[in-house]
Motif scaffolding. Structure first.
Motif, PDB file in Angstrom:
ATOM      1  N   ASN A 189      39.115  34.290  30.064  1.00 52.42           N
ATOM      2  CA  ASN A 189      38.229  33.172  30.389  1.00 52.42           C
ATOM      3  C   ASN A 189      36.757  33.591  30.473  1.00 52.42           C
ATOM      4  OD1 ASN A 189      38.147  34.553  32.804  1.00 52.42           O
ATOM      5  ND2 ASN A 189      39.130  32.951  34.020  1.00 52.42           N
ATOM      6  N   GLY A 190      36.469  34.851  30.124  1.00 47.95           N
ATOM      7  CA  GLY A 190      35.090  35.312  30.082  1.00 47.95           C
ATOM      8  C   GLY A 190      34.639  36.087  31.296  1.00 47.95           C
ATOM      9  N   PHE A 191      35.414  36.057  32.376  1.00 53.05           N
ATOM     10  CA  PHE A 191      35.035  36.836  33.551  1.00 53.05           C
ATOM     11  C   PHE A 191      35.327  38.323  33.323  1.00 53.05           C
ATOM     12  CE2 PHE A 191      35.313  32.735  35.828  1.00 53.05           C
ATOM     13  CZ  PHE A 191      34.110  32.800  36.524  1.00 53.05           C
ATOM     14  N   ILE A 192      34.477  39.143  33.899  1.00 55.11           N
ATOM     15  CA  ILE A 192      34.637  40.594  33.842  1.00 55.11           C
ATOM     16  C   ILE A 192      34.544  41.109  35.274  1.00 55.11           C
ATOM     17  CG2 ILE A 192      33.746  42.760  32.903  1.00 55.11           C
ATOM     18  CD1 ILE A 192      32.268  40.992  30.789  1.00 55.11           C
ATOM     19  N   VAL A 193      35.557  41.875  35.684  1.00 54.04           N
ATOM     20  CA  VAL A 193      35.597  42.417  37.040  1.00 54.04           C
ATOM     21  C   VAL A 193      35.644  43.938  36.938  1.00 54.04           C
ATOM     22  CG1 VAL A 193      36.816  42.453  39.239  1.00 54.04           C
ATOM     23  CG2 VAL A 193      36.838  40.366  37.835  1.00 54.04           C
TER      24      VAL A 193
END
Length: 399
Positions: A189-193
């Protein structure tokens, strides 16, 4: 072109998201706490070689790359840092555990449970940062009430190290650098952690912007791409500027937290940090470029924050500065960002690099009043009255 006339500045270039993401993933895999940055410097130089940019390094490894423009004087610079947070060995415990001090400002709360690498003279060792009371089976509920702080964590080395003498036999010494695992996740979904998105995400955005620009039109003035190696401990860009550089845009993280206006989407334009307001005209230019290029943005003020530009200004560099950021949740902890912000940031950097020069006078280190800037509601404007010529335009500049 007058300041504020953005008719020629709808120039953002397309950004290769896969390239940006790939660069970020590759750099996250390279340990680079402040003081241990040789490998990441070599990696960035290799990418600049592939992009066809010439560059030079300072003695310690800060990088200055040049994208040629139509003119050299009045050049622009974009800067970010390759170094990250980390730790150093402070004590060799009688139980074989290592006491630590942080590199950069981050809480021991986020160190507990981290996997890490210790770089010693005899090689690298793996380990885990733990509180002294780490086992509920042994200490019961006391594990939940133990104090938090760097004095209350220890690094357990994954080697035979049951006392100080065995640590010394392994070659581990006080002052050894400790790198913290980033543990990155790139979600669909485009999030980067990950840890260390500050500021490897900024470096990746810069590389993506360079990639777009080398295949595009030539900028009006030289654009220098600066990669520093000690921002997390306050050194920043002080030693890498050139007299030709008139304006410098720092790229770093914006803090999305209660009381802040940063966001994980679009570009967050910083209006000030703990060292004071950023340059009025350059900051306004960044905002107007966002407007002209349909780039989502918001403004914020950072009270407990400094970036690469701060050290340069404090060292006496007479350069206009601005700060553009990607929003980070839980900065200096387990950080989270979104690819939308990184793409937006890279687009803005291309628009900036290709934009027309607003203040031609800035190509000179010193000059007369002619061509000097104006700000709205300047008391001098009010005293002159409507329709009155300004003194600097009524007569030739003697300089």
């Amino acid at each position: 072109m007058e300041v504020g006339d953005m008719s020629q500045d709808c120039r953002r270039l397309d950004i290769d998201i896969d390239y940006l993401s790939g660069q970020l993933a590759a750099m996250l895999a390279i340990a680079s706490p402040t003081g241990y940055t040789d490998s990441i410097v070599r990696y960035v130089c290799a990418q600049l070689d592939r992009l066809g940019l010439s560059y030079e390094l300072t003695r310690r490894g800060a990088i200055r790359a040049r994208l040629p423009g139509h003119a050299r004087a009045g050049a622009r610079a974009v800067v970010s840092h390759v170094d990250t947070l980390g730790a150093q060995v402070a004590t060799l415990g009688p139980d074989g555990r290592l006491g630590l001090v942080p590199i950069g400002h981050w809480s021991a709360r986020f160190a507990e449970g981290a996997r890490a690498t210790i770089f010693s003279r005899k090689g690298a060792y793996r380990g885990t940062i733990l509180p002294p009371m780490a086992s509920g089976h042994t200490f019961g509920d006391d594990v939940d009430t133990a104090p938090i702080g760097w004095r209350h964590v220890r690094l357990r080395v994954d080697a035979l190290a049951e006392d100080r003498s065995q640590l010394e036999r392994l070659g581990i010494e006080i002052g050894d650098i400790v790198a913290i695992d980033p543990q990155p996740e790139f979600l669909e979904n485009g999030f980067i952690v990950s840890r260390h998105l500050d500021n490897k995400a900024g470096v990746a955005s810069m590389l993506a912007a360079i990639r777009a620009m080398v295949a595009g039109p030539r900028p009006p003035v030289d654009v220098y791409w600066l990669f520093t190696i000690a921002e997390e401990v306050g050194h920043g860009a002080a030693a890498i500027l050139l007299p030709d550089i008139a304006a410098m845009v720092a790229v770093d993280n914006g803090t999305t937290a209660p009381g802040q206006n940063s966001a994980e989407f679009g570009v967050t334009v910083a209006m000030a940090d703990e060292t004071g307001p950023f340059d009025y005209h350059l900051t306004r230019k960044m905002v107007e470029l966002c407007d002209a290029n349909d780039i989502r943005y918001q403004k914020d003020v950072f009270r407990y924050y400094r970036s690469d530009s701060a050290s340069a200004i404090e060292a006496g560099a007479d350069v206009r500065t601005a700060l553009v950021t990607f929003g980070v949740d839980a900065s200096h902890g387990y950080e989270r960002i979104h690819m939308h912000a990184l793409r937006s940031l890279a687009e803005l950097l291309t628009a900036y690099g290709l934009s027309e020069v607003d203040i031609p006078r800035d190509e000179k280190v010193m000059a007369g009043l002619k061509g000097f800037t104006h700000q709205p509601s300047d008391p001098a404007d009010q005293m002159l009255g409507p329709g009155t010529k300004r003194p600097e335009t009524a007569e030739p500049d003697p300089g």
